[in-house]
Scaffold this motif. Sequence first.
Motif, PDB file in Angstrom:
ATOM      1  N   CYS A  49       0.903  -1.189  -0.008  1.00 30.22           N
ATOM      2  CA  CYS A  49      -0.148   0.122   0.351  1.00 30.22           C
ATOM      3  C   CYS A  49       0.600   1.475   0.027  1.00 30.22           C
ATOM      4  O   CYS A  49       1.697   1.371   0.955  1.00 30.22           O
ATOM      5  N   THR A  50       0.773   2.525  -0.415  1.00 32.19           N
ATOM      6  CA  THR A  50       1.412   3.306  -0.908  1.00 32.19           C
ATOM      7  C   THR A  50       1.219   4.403  -0.037  1.00 32.19           C
ATOM      8  O   THR A  50       1.617   5.199  -0.236  1.00 32.19           O
ATOM      9  N   MET A  78      -8.256   5.520   5.846  1.00 31.45           N
ATOM     10  CA  MET A  78      -7.729   4.984   5.434  1.00 31.45           C
ATOM     11  C   MET A  78      -8.891   4.936   3.990  1.00 31.45           C
ATOM     12  O   MET A  78      -8.071   4.510   2.875  1.00 31.45           O
ATOM     13  N   CYS A  82      -6.653   6.396   1.400  1.00 27.85           N
ATOM     14  CA  CYS A  82      -6.812   5.647   0.183  1.00 27.85           C
ATOM     15  C   CYS A  82      -6.236   7.135  -1.792  1.00 27.85           C
ATOM     16  O   CYS A  82      -7.358   7.821  -1.756  1.00 27.85           O
ATOM     17  N   THR A  83      -5.417   6.361  -2.221  1.00 27.86           N
ATOM     18  CA  THR A  83      -4.919   6.802  -3.855  1.00 27.86           C
ATOM     19  C   THR A  83      -5.613   6.276  -4.639  1.00 27.86           C
ATOM     20  O   THR A  83      -5.480   6.636  -5.908  1.00 27.86           O
ATOM     21  N   CYS A  85      -4.989   3.550  -6.246  1.00 26.68           N
ATOM     22  CA  CYS A  85      -3.968   3.086  -7.072  1.00 26.68           C
ATOM     23  C   CYS A  85      -3.889   1.766  -7.200  1.00 26.68           C
ATOM     24  O   CYS A  85      -2.531   1.388  -8.669  1.00 26.68           O
ATOM     25  N   TYR A  86      -4.628   1.053  -6.684  1.00 29.11           N
ATOM     26  CA  TYR A  86      -5.059  -0.569  -7.433  1.00 29.11           C
ATOM     27  C   TYR A  86      -3.680  -1.452  -6.505  1.00 29.11           C
ATOM     28  O   TYR A  86      -3.838  -2.693  -7.737  1.00 29.11           O
ATOM     29  N   CYS A  88      -3.100  -2.586  -4.692  1.00 33.38           N
ATOM     30  CA  CYS A  88      -3.426  -3.683  -3.422  1.00 33.38           C
ATOM     31  C   CYS A  88      -4.670  -4.708  -3.994  1.00 33.38           C
ATOM     32  O   CYS A  88      -4.349  -5.882  -4.050  1.00 33.38           O
ATOM     33  N   THR A  99      -9.670  -2.235  -3.187  1.00 36.02           N
ATOM     34  CA  THR A  99      -9.610  -0.593  -4.288  1.00 36.02           C
ATOM     35  C   THR A  99     -11.492  -0.026  -4.163  1.00 36.02           C
ATOM     36  O   THR A  99     -11.279   0.952  -3.819  1.00 36.02           O
TER      37      THR A  99
HETATM   38  S1  SF4 Z   1      -5.772   1.656  -3.200  1.00 39.79           S
HETATM   39 FE1  SF4 Z   1      -4.584  -0.565  -2.433  1.00 39.79          FE
HETATM   40  S2  SF4 Z   1      -2.713  -0.303  -1.546  1.00 39.79           S
HETATM   41 FE2  SF4 Z   1      -3.341   2.284  -3.460  1.00 39.79          FE
HETATM   42  S3  SF4 Z   1      -3.508   3.710  -1.744  1.00 39.79           S
HETATM   43 FE3  SF4 Z   1      -5.140   2.332  -1.386  1.00 39.79          FE
HETATM   44  S4  SF4 Z   1      -5.496   0.508  -0.461  1.00 39.79           S
HETATM   45 FE4  SF4 Z   1      -3.734   1.240  -0.464  1.00 39.79          FE
END
Ligand code: SF4
Length: 173
Positions: A49-50, A78, A82-83, A85-86, A88, A99
């Motif tokens: 996770c970023t 969280m 969460c960005t 980014c996929y 996870c 996501t």
């Molecule tokens: S999509 Fe998943 S890996 Fe990316 S920021 Fe969100 S929880 Fe973290």
Amino acid sequence: MTQSWGQFKSFEGRQFKALDAEFTAEVGRLLGGQDLSACFQCAKCSAGCTVSDKVNIQVHELMRMLLFGLREVLETDMVWLCTTCYTCQERCPQGIEITDIIFGLKNMAFRKGIAPAGYLGARKGLYDTGRLYEATDWEREDLGLDPVPRLDVRDTQKMLDSTGLMKLEESED
Ligand code: SF4
Ligand code: SF4
């Protein structure tokens, strides 16, 4: 536990008592939620996770909270940090659409009036000005660029109106 961000606080030491099966069922109906029970807590999602060093719970803990029916998950940063980014979702050995579930949690949280002030400000700013950031004339002349073009905000507002963005009220429950 990392430093919490925005309005959200650390869950360290907090006791969770109510396990709400209806909440788990509700999450199960979200896009991606159908595979929620396949999570076996390997934490591979969190390892990639970023934003793992910015949040008050890790994404595998979020998944656990969902399975345990803990509505407090909507108060975790969280959900908002969460960005999308996929990473996870790509890493999950169980193929869980993590996501996409988090997208759904954002909507659930917003409807309960849980949203960082910055997001609400950005929504208003976008609607009022048509931009998330004010464009400046800084160095444009030096770079041989024309002045920042004028923007007819009515076009943006028409588009946003069609999405119902501004009608989405906080705390609909
Ligand atoms: S999509 Fe998943 S890996 Fe990316 S920021 Fe969100 S929880 Fe973290
Ligand atoms: S990677 Fe998938 S199975 Fe592993 S903890 Fe995360 S959601 Fe659960």
